[in-house]
Structure formats: C-alpha cells, structure tokens
Design a protein around this motif. Structure first.
Motif, PDB file in Angstrom:
ATOM      1  N   GLY A 203      13.267   8.545 -20.546  1.00 12.76           N
ATOM      2  CA  GLY A 203      12.101   8.642 -19.683  1.00 12.76           C
ATOM      3  C   GLY A 203      12.301   7.863 -18.419  1.00 12.76           C
ATOM      4  N   SER A 204      11.774   8.400 -17.318  1.00 11.80           N
ATOM      5  CA  SER A 204      12.061   7.758 -16.043  1.00 11.80           C
ATOM      6  C   SER A 204      11.033   6.692 -15.701  1.00 11.80           C
ATOM      7  N   ASN A 205      10.078   6.449 -16.622  1.00 11.75           N
ATOM      8  CA  ASN A 205       9.169   5.336 -16.330  1.00 11.75           C
ATOM      9  C   ASN A 205       9.517   4.082 -17.126  1.00 11.75           C
ATOM     10  N   LEU A 206      10.728   4.107 -17.705  1.00 11.35           N
ATOM     11  CA  LEU A 206      11.195   2.931 -18.440  1.00 11.35           C
ATOM     12  C   LEU A 206      11.857   1.941 -17.487  1.00 11.35           C
ATOM     13  N   LEU A 207      11.455   0.685 -17.596  1.00  9.87           N
ATOM     14  CA  LEU A 207      12.057  -0.379 -16.788  1.00  9.87           C
ATOM     15  C   LEU A 207      12.646  -1.410 -17.724  1.00  9.87           C
ATOM     16  N   THR A 208      13.717  -2.007 -17.290  1.00  8.76           N
ATOM     17  CA  THR A 208      14.341  -3.044 -18.096  1.00  8.76           C
ATOM     18  C   THR A 208      14.401  -4.322 -17.267  1.00  8.76           C
TER      19      THR A 208
ATOM     20  N   ALA B 197       2.228  -0.263 -18.225  1.00  9.58           N
ATOM     21  CA  ALA B 197       1.507   0.254 -19.389  1.00  9.58           C
ATOM     22  C   ALA B 197       1.821  -0.585 -20.614  1.00  9.58           C
ATOM     23  N   LEU B 198       3.084  -0.658 -20.963  1.00  6.04           N
ATOM     24  CA  LEU B 198       3.485  -1.388 -22.157  1.00  6.04           C
ATOM     25  C   LEU B 198       4.665  -2.286 -21.826  1.00  6.04           C
ATOM     26  N   ALA B 199       4.742  -3.401 -22.580  1.00  5.94           N
ATOM     27  CA  ALA B 199       5.914  -4.251 -22.421  1.00  5.94           C
ATOM     28  C   ALA B 199       6.258  -4.823 -23.778  1.00  5.94           C
ATOM     29  N   ALA B 200       7.556  -4.921 -24.045  1.00  4.34           N
ATOM     30  CA  ALA B 200       7.972  -5.480 -25.333  1.00  4.34           C
ATOM     31  C   ALA B 200       9.174  -6.366 -25.119  1.00  4.34           C
ATOM     32  N   PRO B 201       9.178  -7.521 -25.763  1.00  4.90           N
ATOM     33  CA  PRO B 201      10.311  -8.434 -25.612  1.00  4.90           C
ATOM     34  C   PRO B 201      11.440  -8.034 -26.564  1.00  4.90           C
ATOM     35  N   GLU B 202      12.612  -8.538 -26.284  1.00  9.14           N
ATOM     36  CA  GLU B 202      13.711  -8.328 -27.229  1.00  9.14           C
ATOM     37  C   GLU B 202      14.502  -9.614 -27.353  1.00  9.14           C
ATOM     38  N   VAL B 203      14.650 -10.061 -28.618  1.00  4.65           N
ATOM     39  CA  VAL B 203      15.597 -11.135 -28.886  1.00  4.65           C
ATOM     40  C   VAL B 203      16.574 -10.526 -29.878  1.00  4.65           C
ATOM     41  N   GLY B 204      17.712 -11.137 -30.023  1.00  2.60           N
ATOM     42  CA  GLY B 204      18.611 -10.506 -30.973  1.00  2.60           C
ATOM     43  C   GLY B 204      19.906 -11.218 -31.115  1.00  2.60           C
ATOM     44  N   SER B 205      20.585 -10.804 -32.158  1.00  5.92           N
ATOM     45  CA  SER B 205      21.874 -11.408 -32.461  1.00  5.92           C
ATOM     46  C   SER B 205      22.566 -10.507 -33.467  1.00  5.92           C
TER      47      SER B 205
ATOM     48  N   PRO C 251       4.992  -2.401 -29.609  1.00  7.48           N
ATOM     49  CA  PRO C 251       5.145  -1.391 -28.554  1.00  7.48           C
ATOM     50  C   PRO C 251       6.597  -0.948 -28.318  1.00  7.48           C
ATOM     51  N   TYR C 252       7.551  -1.741 -28.777  1.00 10.71           N
ATOM     52  CA  TYR C 252       8.970  -1.454 -28.551  1.00 10.71           C
ATOM     53  C   TYR C 252       9.323  -0.038 -29.008  1.00 10.71           C
ATOM     54  N   ALA C 253       8.788   0.324 -30.212  1.00  7.29           N
ATOM     55  CA  ALA C 253       9.111   1.633 -30.781  1.00  7.29           C
ATOM     56  C   ALA C 253       8.703   2.747 -29.831  1.00  7.29           C
ATOM     57  N   GLN C 254       7.560   2.548 -29.206  1.00  9.32           N
ATOM     58  CA  GLN C 254       7.059   3.564 -28.282  1.00  9.32           C
ATOM     59  C   GLN C 254       7.835   3.546 -26.958  1.00  9.32           C
ATOM     60  N   ILE C 255       8.077   2.332 -26.458  1.00  8.18           N
ATOM     61  CA  ILE C 255       8.768   2.206 -25.175  1.00  8.18           C
ATOM     62  C   ILE C 255      10.181   2.782 -25.261  1.00  8.18           C
ATOM     63  N   ARG C 256      10.899   2.429 -26.330  1.00  8.17           N
ATOM     64  CA  ARG C 256      12.295   2.876 -26.450  1.00  8.17           C
ATOM     65  C   ARG C 256      12.420   4.220 -27.148  1.00  8.17           C
ATOM     66  N   ASN C 257      11.241   4.808 -27.460  1.00  8.57           N
ATOM     67  CA  ASN C 257      11.282   6.150 -28.013  1.00  8.57           C
ATOM     68  C   ASN C 257      11.993   6.219 -29.367  1.00  8.57           C
ATOM     69  N   LEU C 258      11.779   5.226 -30.198  1.00 10.16           N
ATOM     70  CA  LEU C 258      12.416   5.224 -31.505  1.00 10.16           C
ATOM     71  C   LEU C 258      11.693   6.200 -32.422  1.00 10.16           C
ATOM     72  N   GLY C 259      12.444   7.105 -32.996  1.00  8.51           N
ATOM     73  CA  GLY C 259      11.827   8.056 -33.907  1.00  8.51           C
ATOM     74  C   GLY C 259      11.753   7.447 -35.311  1.00  8.51           C
ATOM     75  N   ILE C 260      10.562   7.448 -35.918  1.00 10.31           N
ATOM     76  CA  ILE C 260      10.423   6.898 -37.265  1.00 10.31           C
ATOM     77  C   ILE C 260      10.597   8.026 -38.261  1.00 10.31           C
TER      78      ILE C 260
ATOM     79  N   VAL D 248       9.808  -2.322 -20.405  1.00  7.60           N
ATOM     80  CA  VAL D 248       8.502  -2.055 -19.820  1.00  7.60           C
ATOM     81  C   VAL D 248       8.379  -0.552 -19.533  1.00  7.60           C
ATOM     82  N   THR D 249       7.181  -0.024 -19.762  1.00  8.54           N
ATOM     83  CA  THR D 249       6.932   1.308 -19.204  1.00  8.54           C
ATOM     84  C   THR D 249       5.826   1.191 -18.177  1.00  8.54           C
ATOM     85  N   SER D 250       5.999   1.984 -17.102  1.00 10.19           N
ATOM     86  CA  SER D 250       4.939   2.017 -16.097  1.00 10.19           C
ATOM     87  C   SER D 250       3.889   3.015 -16.555  1.00 10.19           C
ATOM     88  N   LYS D 251       2.757   2.990 -15.889  1.00  7.61           N
ATOM     89  CA  LYS D 251       1.652   3.852 -16.328  1.00  7.61           C
ATOM     90  C   LYS D 251       1.980   5.325 -16.124  1.00  7.61           C
TER      91      LYS D 251
END
Lengths: 240, 401
Positions: free
Chosen positions: B57-62, B98-106, B127-136, B227-230
């Motif tokens: 999606g083109s409204n995804l920001l990192t 619109a949405l923002a989700a943090p990511e930590v990881g290792s 919100p991460y699942a929605q922002i990154r388009n993760l299919g459940i 982040v996704t924009s509106k």
C-alpha cells in the motif's frame, strides 16, 4: 585484332633488401590469335615471372603489356582480377583445385566470381567437364581423381569463361608420360579445333614439340624465338 | 559474387571443421547465455520486489532511527537508537496519521520440546497486523488487553508453524522463546519468499511482553515505527507532520528517517538495476573472450587456407569478395552462437523464475540486442583476419605449401 598478347620492352626488378634482382630485362614479343607457344628456359631464366605478368597476377616494373589489344600493365588490382576471371584461363603444375569441392564445383568456381546464377553455372560446368571427357567424374573430389584427371578438371575450369587465351605453367610437370600426352592432346585440340591461343611453360623438349613456336629465355632475356619444325613427331606420339 | 553463394560457402567451411566451429561458438553461446539470463533474472527480481512493496500500500510510512546524535552517544551501550514510545505517541498525535505501531525485535531461539529454531521475534501492538497487511490464517492477533497485561501470547508465521508444529494446528499450543513459555493464539498466512529471506519465519508478541521478559537492557528503543496515513492523498502531508514532530523532540534531522513506499521502490529499483548491470558486465566479459576466440580461429583458418585464397584470387576473386567470404564466416559463427545463447538464456531464465515463483521477464529488446551484439562481435573480430586474407598476394599465396 593484331595480337592476343603483345609485350613491349617489359622489365621486372625485385628489390630484396639492398639487392636488386632483374628477373626480366626488356622483353618484347607478340603472340597472334590461334598460336600455340612454348616458353622454355632453365630455372631463374625469368619464365615464371613472365608467366605471372602474362597471367595478370603481377605487374611489370616497366614496359607495356597489351592483352587483347588493351594496355593492362597499370590496371588496379580489382581490374586485374576481372581480367583473370574473364579473359584468361590458368592451368598450373600442381592443378590447384580446392580439395573440399568436387570436380563440378571446382569447375564452376570462376563463374561464381563472374556473378553467374546457379542453374547456368551447373550447366556450363557440366559442358566443360564433358569437353575434357570427365562427365562421369563430376561428383568426385580431387583426392579421388588421378593426377591426369585432376589436370583435366583444371583445364575445364580454365575453359569455363570461354577465354581466348590459356596459360599453362608446366601443366605436365607432375604427370607420367601417358597422362602428359593426354593433357597435351587436349591443349592441341583446343588450339586447333577451337582456335584458342595456348601459351605453355615447360622444361621438356617433347612437350614443347606439341607447340608451333618456342620462345627460349636465359637470364631474363628472350634469346630465341623459333617455329617448331618436325611437328610430325608430336602428332606421332599422340597416335601411339 | 552473390551474397547467397558467400553464405553457402561460409556454412560449408564451418561444417567442414565442425568440432572446431562448435568449440569456437561456445564462447559466444556462454557469453550471450549469461547476459540474457542475468538481465532476465535481474528484471524478474526487480518487478517481484517492487510488486511486493507496492502490495503493502502506498500510504504506508516507515519511521526508522537514524544517525546517533553526538550528545547521546556518550551514554550507555545501546542507547544509539533514538526512537522510543514517546515518539510513537507524537506520531499518533499527527492529524494525517491513521495508525501507528512500534516494532522491537531480536533474533532468538524458539523451541517446542527438543525442536528449536532461531527466528525473528517482533514485539509490537495490535494495529501492526493491519498496517503491515498481515493475513491471519487462524486465531487472532493480539490487542490492547494482551499488551496491558504483558501476556505471554504469540502469533507465529507459517514457516515457524511448519518447523515446530508439523501437521498440527498450533493454536492453543505452547512454545518457548528463550526460556519464557508462550501460548500460541494466532497463525499467519504464508507470504512467501522475498529474495532469499522467508517472510514466514517470524513470531509476533505484544511489545510489552517483549520489553519486560525478553529484551532486557534494550527494552526502551524501537527498531521502527510503522505508520499509515489516512489516505494516499495525505501521505506526503503525514510525512511532513511526522518529521516536524520528531524534529521538535530530537533536534537532529539525521536522528530519524521517514520513508514512504515510493522512496523505497525507487531505492530498490536503483539497487537491482545496478546489480543487473554489474552482472551483465561480468557476463559481457565472457562475450569479449568469445570474440577473441573467434578472431583466433579465423586467423588459423586464414593461414590454413592461404592456398585456397591464392587459387580463388588467381581465377578472378576480387579482394572484397575474399574479405566478404571470411567476414561472413566469422559473423555466421558468432551469430549462430548468439542465437543458441539466447535460446538457452531465455530457457534458463524461465526455468529459474518458475523455480523461484517469479514472473519471467525475457524482453524482446534483450533478445534483439543480444543478436545484434553477437553479429557485431563476429564482424568486429572477423575484420582483421578477413583483411589479412583479402590482401594476400596471389603469387605468394599460390606458392604456399
């Protein structure tokens, strides 16, 4: 037409490093249509150089060479190639056939360079092979032919463009006596029945005896120009 | 002399030395094969990767942390990352976001019984699942309740499920991340490969759980904020708002980086184009070698056939006809090699992209160019030997044994 070949004061000088070698030192003679001329001389007498100039493979250092009444000593390489293709027939001591091609393809080679189409080439090459009695060998490659047969293929190739002049450089040099006579008979026939001018270089007196005129060379000079006497001897050899 | 006669002559000469011709052609075959295969694979990779990025999606920001500011670099080890939960709040406050989700990881070890694997553990929020388009595929992604409680729940990728729970439904089962026991509440649909990396070897857990139980000292820093924009129309506006908000806090414009998909695509495109060019250049060197091989063999061929050249000239062949004969021979050799190389290269590219699940991109341009190049190589490397042949003195050539 006065002469097929006319040379006026032809000289040829090779420069090898510092040394100048005078292979021809002022040669003049004319050959009329229908003549059969033998050129004789020891090695180094200049007869090979003369043959190369007559055959338009080489050009004289000085002098004039008229081939079919046209001055050719100053022509370009391309024009000389054209003359070799259209106005001369060459026969070499070592036949010089292309080993990969069969007889008929060797014979038609000059026609390719003359721009003749495939069908006509085939027809004319077969006719030329027939003239030298090799029709049934048309599909044979040079290695499958005897020396005499190879030389007959070479003669057919020389004849293919209907030249008025055939140059033969020791054509029997690699052949046994029987084949030599066969080849000379063909030359004689071409000369007598078809009026083709034949110039032949040879070492051997009995080969020269087939001709009507002998030019002898020594050290780059023409030293004797004489008609052949006792022509019956050669004719006798043939009939034997 | 007609062109067809010459072509026939060239083919005949090549045929009479068949083994040699084949070996000589091989240089060009390999060169063209390599060029076609490399370019096709490169193009395939490019369209595959950009396709994947566009699918996000083109409204995804990192938002990622950037250069460490000189002030904080003196601090404790690991303080280099400048993004924190506070910045997430600043971003969420932007009007176009619109949405923002943090990511930590290792990367950590995940185990079930005696089976274990190292995989990418990502701590985040709902919100991460929605922002990154993760299919459940099955189960649920976690949300605020799990985050507040720092629950030990995990959502696992298809690759992990396959590795640890072969032929099992993992929902409700438990596994260990490090030494901490987690219950699996969700399974993601397979996303396939991107390059050599699998998108399926991943485990998502609530960010609070990750920070408290797994990450220790590094808990405060975020690896990224997604982040996704509106809407797509306000994406650029969102970028500006986020940059302004973060700059106010971090002071240093180099301390963070906001990128949108268009930026990412152009970067990736540049990268893959450069890679493709590089590979094609390397392949091109083998073409050069192939060309030199042709020149070499043509020189040998001319030397072997000096007498033939003499005979041809004696019976009236013009210089240009001899030149054409040998030039055509070299060009035929090279062009034939080129065509075989194109066929092999295209086949190879199609097979490889099928194996990788990409779309094969064998362009007409590449084929035409490869044909042209192989013909040019033949002509270029054939000119010198052919001129040598054409300029032979017939008397010398005839005397040659």
């Amino acid at each position: 037409m006065k002469h097929v070949v006319e040379l006026r004061n032809i000289t040829k000088t090779y420069v090898i490093g510092e040394i100048q070698v005078k292979a021809l030192r002022g040669i003049s003679f004319g050959i009329a249509p229908g003549e059969f001329v033998a050129i004789m001389g020891a090695s180094g007498s200049g007869k090979s150089t003369l043959m190369n100039i007559l055959g338009c493979l080489d050009q004289p250092t000085a002098g004039e060479y008229y081939l079919n009444n046209r001055e050719v000593s100053n022509l370009s390489a391309a024009e000389l190639a054209r003359l070799r293709n259209r106005e001369l027939g060459f026969v070499f001591q070592s036949y010089n056939l292309l080993p990969r091609l069969d007889a008929i393809h060797n014979v038609e080679l000059p026609l390719i360079y003359a721009g003749v189409g495939l069908a006509e080439r085939k027809e004319r090459a077969l006719a030329a092979l027939e003239r030298v009695g090799l029709t049934e060998r048309a599909k044979h490659r040079p290695v499958e032919l005897s020396g005499g047969q190879q030389q007959r293929v070479a003669i057919a190739r020389a004849l293919i463009n209907e030249p008025k002049l055939i140059l033969a450089d020791e054509p029997t040099g690699n052949l046994d006596t029987a084949s030599s006579l066969e080849i000379m008979q063909i030359f004689q026939e071409l000369n007598e029945r078809r009026g083709i001018t034949v110039i032949i270089v040879t070492h051997e007196e009995d080969i020269a005896a087939f001709s009507k005129r002998i030019l002898r060379f020594r050290d780059g000079l023409l030293i004797e120009d004489a008609p052949v006497v006792g022509k019956g001897a050669a004719t006798h050899e043939i009939s034997r | 002399m007609k062109f067809l006669d010459n072509l026939w002559l060239a083919l005949d000469a090549l045929r009479s030395n068949l083994m040699r011709s084949i070996l000589t052609t091989l240089g060009i075959v390999i060169g063209i094969f390599a060029v076609i295969a490399m370019v096709s694979i490169g193009e395939g990779a490019k369209s595959e990767i950009t396709g994947q990025i566009e699918a996000l999606g083109s409204n995804l920001l990192t938002v990622t942390p950037g250069r460490v500011s000189s002030g904080s670099s003196i601090g404790a080890f690991g303080s280099g990352t400048s993004l924190t939960q506070d910045h997430l709040a600043l971003i969420e406050a932007c009007p176009s976001v619109a949405l923002a989700a943090p990511e930590v990881g290792s990367n950590m070890s995940v185990s079930v019984g005696k089976t274990s694997m190292i995989t990418n553990i990502i701590g985040t929020t709902g919100p991460y699942a929605q922002i990154r388009n993760l299919g459940i595929e099955r189960g649920l992604f976690f949300g605020t309740r799990e985050e507040d409680a720092a629950s030990r729940v995990a959502v696992i990728g298809a690759g992990v499920a396959e590795e640890l729970f072969p032929n099992q439904d993992p929902i409700g089962l438990s596994m260990k991340i490090g030494n901490v026991k987690f219950t699996i509440t969700g399974l993601l649909a397979s996303k396939g490969q991107s390059g050599i990396l699998s998108n399926d070897d991943v485990v998502y857990i609530p960010i609070t759980t990750a920070q408290r139980r797994l990450l220790g000292a590094r808990r405060g820093q975020l690896r990224a904020i997604y982040v996704t924009s509106k809407s797509e129309d306000v994406t650029d506006l969102a970028v500006a708002e986020i940059e302004q908000a973060l700059l106010r806090d971090l002071k240093d414009p180099e301390a963070f980086n906001v990128s949108n998909q268009a930026d990412l695509i152009s970067v990736v495109e540049d990268m893959t184009t450069t890679m493709t060019l590089l590979l094609a250049c390397i392949a091109g060197i083998s073409l050069l070698v192939g060309g030199i091989g042709i020149m070499n063999i043509m020189l040998v061929s001319v030397t072997e056939r000096i007498r033939e050249i003499g005979i041809r000239k004696a019976i009236g062949a013009q210089e240009k006809e001899i030149l054409l004969q040998f030039l055509l021979e070299a060009a035929t050799l090279s062009l034939l090699g080129g065509l075989i190389g194109i066929a092999l290269g295209a086949t190879g590219a199609v097979l490889l992209s099928r194996a990788l699940g990409w779309q094969a991109v064998v362009s007409i341009e590449a084929i035409l160019m490869a044909s042209g190049i192989s013909l040019m190589i033949g002509l270029f490397f054939g000119v010198y030997p052919a001129r040598k042949a054409a300029r032979l003195d017939p008397i010398v050539a005839l005397r040659h044994e």
